[in-house]
Design a protein around this motif. Structure first.
Motif, PDB file in Angstrom:
ATOM      1  N   MET A   1     -33.802 -84.266  44.987  1.00 10.86           N
ATOM      2  CA  MET A   1     -32.587 -84.978  45.274  1.00 10.86           C
ATOM      3  C   MET A   1     -32.578 -85.379  46.741  1.00 10.86           C
ATOM      4  N   SER A   2     -31.913 -86.457  47.010  1.00 10.32           N
ATOM      5  CA  SER A   2     -31.851 -86.912  48.398  1.00 10.32           C
ATOM      6  C   SER A   2     -30.853 -86.059  49.165  1.00 10.32           C
ATOM      7  N   GLU A   3     -30.971 -86.115  50.482  1.00  7.51           N
ATOM      8  CA  GLU A   3     -30.128 -85.270  51.314  1.00  7.51           C
ATOM      9  C   GLU A   3     -28.665 -85.679  51.261  1.00  7.51           C
ATOM     10  N   GLY A   4     -28.397 -86.956  51.045  1.00 10.54           N
ATOM     11  CA  GLY A   4     -27.036 -87.451  51.058  1.00 10.54           C
ATOM     12  C   GLY A   4     -26.248 -87.041  49.820  1.00 10.54           C
ATOM     13  N   LYS A   5     -26.879 -86.971  48.649  1.00 11.96           N
ATOM     14  CA  LYS A   5     -26.171 -86.648  47.417  1.00 11.96           C
ATOM     15  C   LYS A   5     -26.234 -85.156  47.152  1.00 11.96           C
ATOM     16  N   LYS A   6     -25.074 -84.617  46.796  1.00 15.05           N
ATOM     17  CA  LYS A   6     -25.023 -83.201  46.444  1.00 15.05           C
ATOM     18  C   LYS A   6     -24.752 -83.079  44.957  1.00 15.05           C
ATOM     19  N   MET A   7     -25.221 -81.975  44.378  1.00 16.40           N
ATOM     20  CA  MET A   7     -25.042 -81.741  42.964  1.00 16.40           C
ATOM     21  C   MET A   7     -23.599 -81.271  42.726  1.00 16.40           C
ATOM     22  N   THR A   8     -22.990 -81.763  41.705  1.00 19.09           N
ATOM     23  CA  THR A   8     -21.624 -81.342  41.403  1.00 19.09           C
ATOM     24  C   THR A   8     -21.649 -79.929  40.847  1.00 19.09           C
ATOM     25  N   SER A   9     -20.524 -79.261  40.957  1.00 19.71           N
ATOM     26  CA  SER A   9     -20.464 -77.877  40.500  1.00 19.71           C
ATOM     27  C   SER A   9     -20.631 -77.784  38.992  1.00 19.71           C
ATOM     28  N   SER A  10     -20.125 -78.749  38.251  1.00 19.94           N
ATOM     29  CA  SER A  10     -20.281 -78.706  36.785  1.00 19.94           C
ATOM     30  C   SER A  10     -21.752 -78.894  36.403  1.00 19.94           C
ATOM     31  N   ARG A  11     -22.446 -79.796  37.097  1.00 21.75           N
ATOM     32  CA  ARG A  11     -23.875 -80.008  36.834  1.00 21.75           C
ATOM     33  C   ARG A  11     -24.676 -78.745  37.172  1.00 21.75           C
ATOM     34  N   ARG A  12     -24.361 -78.134  38.326  1.00 20.74           N
ATOM     35  CA  ARG A  12     -25.051 -76.911  38.740  1.00 20.74           C
ATOM     36  C   ARG A  12     -24.791 -75.794  37.718  1.00 20.74           C
ATOM     37  N   HIS A  13     -23.553 -75.656  37.249  1.00 18.77           N
ATOM     38  CA  HIS A  13     -23.212 -74.638  36.258  1.00 18.77           C
ATOM     39  C   HIS A  13     -23.966 -74.890  34.945  1.00 18.77           C
ATOM     40  N   HIS A  14     -24.047 -76.131  34.530  1.00 14.10           N
ATOM     41  CA  HIS A  14     -24.759 -76.482  33.306  1.00 14.10           C
ATOM     42  C   HIS A  14     -26.250 -76.116  33.411  1.00 14.10           C
ATOM     43  N   LEU A  15     -26.869 -76.439  34.563  1.00 11.93           N
ATOM     44  CA  LEU A  15     -28.294 -76.117  34.747  1.00 11.93           C
ATOM     45  C   LEU A  15     -28.517 -74.602  34.770  1.00 11.93           C
ATOM     46  N   LYS A  16     -27.607 -73.871  35.398  1.00 11.81           N
ATOM     47  CA  LYS A  16     -27.746 -72.403  35.417  1.00 11.81           C
ATOM     48  C   LYS A  16     -27.667 -71.842  34.008  1.00 11.81           C
ATOM     49  N   SER A  17     -26.731 -72.323  33.220  1.00  9.73           N
ATOM     50  CA  SER A  17     -26.595 -71.815  31.854  1.00  9.73           C
ATOM     51  C   SER A  17     -27.836 -72.152  31.026  1.00  9.73           C
ATOM     52  N   LEU A  18     -28.419 -73.333  31.226  1.00  2.00           N
ATOM     53  CA  LEU A  18     -29.660 -73.679  30.511  1.00  2.00           C
ATOM     54  C   LEU A  18     -30.804 -72.745  30.902  1.00  2.00           C
ATOM     55  N   MET A  19     -30.909 -72.477  32.194  1.00  2.00           N
ATOM     56  CA  MET A  19     -31.974 -71.570  32.664  1.00  2.00           C
ATOM     57  C   MET A  19     -31.782 -70.176  32.080  1.00  2.00           C
ATOM     58  N   LEU A  20     -30.551 -69.705  32.008  1.00  2.23           N
ATOM     59  CA  LEU A  20     -30.294 -68.378  31.435  1.00  2.23           C
ATOM     60  C   LEU A  20     -30.611 -68.347  29.942  1.00  2.23           C
ATOM     61  N   GLN A  21     -30.307 -69.410  29.217  1.00  2.00           N
ATOM     62  CA  GLN A  21     -30.637 -69.467  27.790  1.00  2.00           C
ATOM     63  C   GLN A  21     -32.145 -69.429  27.582  1.00  2.00           C
ATOM     64  N   ILE A  22     -32.875 -70.193  28.396  1.00  2.00           N
ATOM     65  CA  ILE A  22     -34.342 -70.206  28.271  1.00  2.00           C
ATOM     66  C   ILE A  22     -34.909 -68.823  28.588  1.00  2.00           C
ATOM     67  N   ALA A  23     -34.411 -68.190  29.650  1.00  2.00           N
ATOM     68  CA  ALA A  23     -34.892 -66.855  30.024  1.00  2.00           C
ATOM     69  C   ALA A  23     -34.587 -65.842  28.925  1.00  2.00           C
ATOM     70  N   ALA A  24     -33.398 -65.927  28.306  1.00  3.06           N
ATOM     71  CA  ALA A  24     -33.044 -65.004  27.225  1.00  3.06           C
ATOM     72  C   ALA A  24     -33.982 -65.182  26.034  1.00  3.06           C
ATOM     73  N   SER A  25     -34.319 -66.439  25.696  1.00  6.46           N
ATOM     74  CA  SER A  25     -35.237 -66.666  24.575  1.00  6.46           C
ATOM     75  C   SER A  25     -36.630 -66.131  24.894  1.00  6.46           C
ATOM     76  N   TRP A  26     -37.062 -66.264  26.147  1.00 10.97           N
ATOM     77  CA  TRP A  26     -38.369 -65.715  26.539  1.00 10.97           C
ATOM     78  C   TRP A  26     -38.372 -64.192  26.417  1.00 10.97           C
ATOM     79  N   ILE A  27     -37.293 -63.556  26.813  1.00  5.22           N
ATOM     80  CA  ILE A  27     -37.222 -62.087  26.720  1.00  5.22           C
ATOM     81  C   ILE A  27     -37.272 -61.651  25.266  1.00  5.22           C
TER      82      ILE A  27
END
Length: 171
Positions: A1-27
């Motif tokens: 991402m470019s320095e000027g644009k920041k990720m929105t909190s909803s987008r960041r929350h969505h990506l975190k939840s996806l990462m946690l789902q993937i990690a849970a399936s791996w476990i």
């Protein structure tokens, strides 16, 4: 991402939840793999016992199992003893390294501090101590002797000295 644009909190929350789902399936998959590996090892190394025989055959089987358990316990005890011995050697070597390296003393800085400030730092701020030693000395006045150079005065001085001599002899 470019320095000027920041990720929105909803987008960041969505990506975190996806990462946690993937990690849970791996476990979960890892747990299933461990169970499958354990079953494969047991079927390969520990065949199912034939329990269809008479009591003497079962007693013989129990004796074999107990002998195998004793061998495994001895091997485990030996391994634990080796681990404890090597842990102790590691600790001793760590202590030797510390002793050989020595404690490095930091270079001291020159500090200009009066004796009053030094005592205040040592004793704390509540103690009022002054190192002005001259203030504690008593004032001593010097006796001024009157000397006269008269001709008849020398006899008086000799008599005074004779009186002093008598004082020292009597005491």
């Amino acid at each position: 991402m470019s320095e000027g644009k920041k990720m929105t909190s909803s987008r960041r929350h969505h990506l975190k939840s996806l990462m946690l789902q993937i990690a849970a399936s791996w476990i979960e998959q890892e747990k299933k793999d461990i169970v499958a590996a354990k079953e494969a090892y047991l079927s390969e190394n520990c065949p199912t016992p034939d329990l269809g025989g008479d009591q003497a055959a079962l007693m013989e089987l129990c004796k074999k199992i107990h002998a195998a358990i004793d061998k495994v316990d001895e091997a485990r005890y030996d391994a634990e003893a080796k681990v404890q011995k090597s842990d102790k050697e590691i600790e001793d070597l760590k202590l030797k390294v510390v002793e050989l390296a020595g404690v490095k003393k930091p270079a001291l800085k020159k500090v200009r501090m009066s004796a009053d400030a030094m005592l205040q730092a040592l004793l704390g701020g509540k103690h009022k101590v002054t190192m002005d030693l001259r203030a504690n000395l008593k004032q001593v006045k010097k006796e001024v002797k009157e000397e006269s150079n008269e001709a008849g005065d020398w006899r008086k001085n000799i008599e005074d000295k004779a009186d002093r001599k008598k004082m020292f002899e009597t005491s």
